[in-house]
Design a protein around this motif. Structure first.
Motif, PDB file in Angstrom:
ATOM      1  N   VAL A   1      24.437  34.165   2.204  1.00 37.77           N
ATOM      2  CA  VAL A   1      24.815  32.861   2.752  1.00 37.77           C
ATOM      3  C   VAL A   1      24.370  32.830   4.221  1.00 37.77           C
ATOM      4  CG1 VAL A   1      26.772  32.532   1.206  1.00 37.77           C
ATOM      5  CG2 VAL A   1      27.115  33.698   3.390  1.00 37.77           C
ATOM      6  N   PRO A   2      24.146  31.651   4.789  1.00 34.78           N
ATOM      7  CA  PRO A   2      23.695  31.591   6.186  1.00 34.78           C
ATOM      8  C   PRO A   2      24.764  32.067   7.164  1.00 34.78           C
ATOM      9  CG  PRO A   2      23.274  29.514   5.030  1.00 34.78           C
ATOM     10  CD  PRO A   2      24.169  30.320   4.156  1.00 34.78           C
ATOM     11  N   ALA A   3      24.307  32.740   8.212  1.00 34.77           N
ATOM     12  CA  ALA A   3      25.193  33.073   9.324  1.00 34.77           C
ATOM     13  C   ALA A   3      25.240  31.908  10.308  1.00 34.77           C
ATOM     14  CB  ALA A   3      24.709  34.334  10.032  1.00 34.77           C
ATOM     15  N   MET A   4      24.181  31.099  10.317  1.00 36.99           N
ATOM     16  CA  MET A   4      24.114  29.935  11.207  1.00 36.99           C
ATOM     17  C   MET A   4      23.042  28.970  10.690  1.00 36.99           C
ATOM     18  SD  MET A   4      21.794  31.046  14.477  1.00 36.99           S
ATOM     19  CE  MET A   4      21.521  29.309  14.812  1.00 36.99           C
ATOM     20  N   GLU A   5      23.052  27.756  11.205  1.00 32.70           N
ATOM     21  CA  GLU A   5      22.041  26.768  10.868  1.00 32.70           C
ATOM     22  C   GLU A   5      20.951  26.764  11.940  1.00 32.70           C
ATOM     23  OE1 GLU A   5      21.835  24.928   8.071  1.00 32.70           O
ATOM     24  OE2 GLU A   5      23.595  26.041   7.366  1.00 32.70           O
ATOM     25  N   TYR A   6      19.746  26.486  11.508  1.00 28.25           N
ATOM     26  CA  TYR A   6      18.562  26.592  12.362  1.00 28.25           C
ATOM     27  C   TYR A   6      17.807  25.271  12.362  1.00 28.25           C
ATOM     28  CZ  TYR A   6      13.542  27.837  12.853  1.00 28.25           C
ATOM     29  OH  TYR A   6      12.220  27.894  13.189  1.00 28.25           O
ATOM     30  N   GLN A   7      17.288  24.901  13.522  1.00 29.48           N
ATOM     31  CA  GLN A   7      16.430  23.728  13.638  1.00 29.48           C
ATOM     32  C   GLN A   7      15.301  24.040  14.608  1.00 29.48           C
ATOM     33  OE1 GLN A   7      18.486  20.116  14.612  1.00 29.48           O
ATOM     34  NE2 GLN A   7      16.623  18.935  14.926  1.00 29.48           N
ATOM     35  N   ILE A   8      14.113  23.543  14.327  1.00 27.11           N
ATOM     36  CA  ILE A   8      12.957  23.785  15.196  1.00 27.11           C
ATOM     37  C   ILE A   8      12.898  22.712  16.283  1.00 27.11           C
ATOM     38  CG2 ILE A   8      10.435  23.804  15.293  1.00 27.11           C
ATOM     39  CD1 ILE A   8      10.467  24.995  12.486  1.00 27.11           C
TER      40      ILE A   8
END
Length: 276
Positions: free
Chosen positions: A122-129
């Protein structure tokens, strides 16, 4: 004839019993999960490619830091083994996991293409470029809001080769030049030295860049989003559902309690203090 049939039937039954017996033995031998194997080895091997604040490496001591490096250490503690960091690049972080060179890959973006090669926690955090650049650069319109606004023939974008941001910007850009470099430091230096106009990186990483250069650097989160993905542990493709669940439970608890947020804040503060 009847005797022959009975003999054949007995042989078939014996063969079946032997097969079942061998299968049961094989199942017993593989009953232990992947993490039990790691426990037997005594070491959790973490594939680490540098990308502050996720993963950082002191060039003098070789010591790893960053919040995903911290999570590697904490998961090793849960397994009661020692953590071992294996230095790699973003070009090789998936292939190395496939080849069994390490047990988990750190800070891996969850994408469908990667999911065909490896598994994810599962994700540890959300990412955006985001796109970071010099606010005084005449090539970048003051009203820029999308990738299309900066996709021009005279614009050069610097990006770390093999990363999720490399794949995303490569798919989005039609006209501008993409300068692919092997490390985070080189991409930032390319923008500082004006060899490139724009730094393409994770939004939190670009925030560090703009905070380190407040006089001239700004960042744009393009709309529509260039990419929005979870950042997770990459896991070997052969892991069972129960093995994956071990990592998921570990991460879910730390995300829910705010522990991961605290690790991220600490990593960001460390980067700003050291100027990395």
């Amino acid at each position: 004839m009847l005797r022959n049939v009975m003999t054949s039937a007995l042989r078939a039954t014996a063969a079946l019993a032997l097969t079942v017996g061998l299968s049961t033995t094989a199942m017993a031998e593989t009953a232990d999960g992947y993490w039990q194997g790691v426990q037997k080895s005594g070491t959790l091997r973490c594939g680490a490619a540098v990308a502050p604040p996720y993963v950082m490496r002191d060039p003098a001591s070789g010591e790893y830091s960053g919040f995903f490096a911290d999570l590697c250490r904490e998961f090793a503690e849960v397994l009661q083994v020692k953590p071992e960091f294996v230095d790699t690049t973003w070009d090789n972080i998936v292939a190395g996991l496939q080849a069994g060179k390490w047990d988990v890959s750190l800070a891996l973006n969850r994408t469908p293409a990667r999911a065909m090669a490896v598994q994810f926690s599962v994700p540890a955090m959300e990412y955006q470029i985001s796109l970071a650049y010099n606010k005084d650069n005449p090539k970048i319109p003051a009203s820029a809001a999308s990738v299309a606004d900066i996709d021009k023939a005279d614009v050069t974008l610097a990006v770390m080769s093999g990363t999720a941001q490399d794949k995303a910007i490569s798919a989005a850009v039609k006209t501008a030049t993409i300068l692919r470099l092997p490390t985070n430091d080189e991409t930032r230096l390319a923008v500082v030295s004006r060899r490139a106009d724009i730094l393409v990186d994770a939004s939190d990483t670009n925030q560090l860049f703009t905070q380190s250069n407040p006089d001239w650097a700004v960042a744009l989160n393009p709309a529509p989003a260039l990419a929005k993905q979870g950042v997770a542990f990459g896991l070997p493709h052969q892991l069972s559902a129960s093995d994956v669940e071990v990592v998921n439970i570990f991460l879910e608890e730390r995300v829910a309690t705010g522990h991961v947020d605290a690790l991220i804040k600490k990593a960001v503060d460390d980067v700003l203090k050291t100027g990395n």
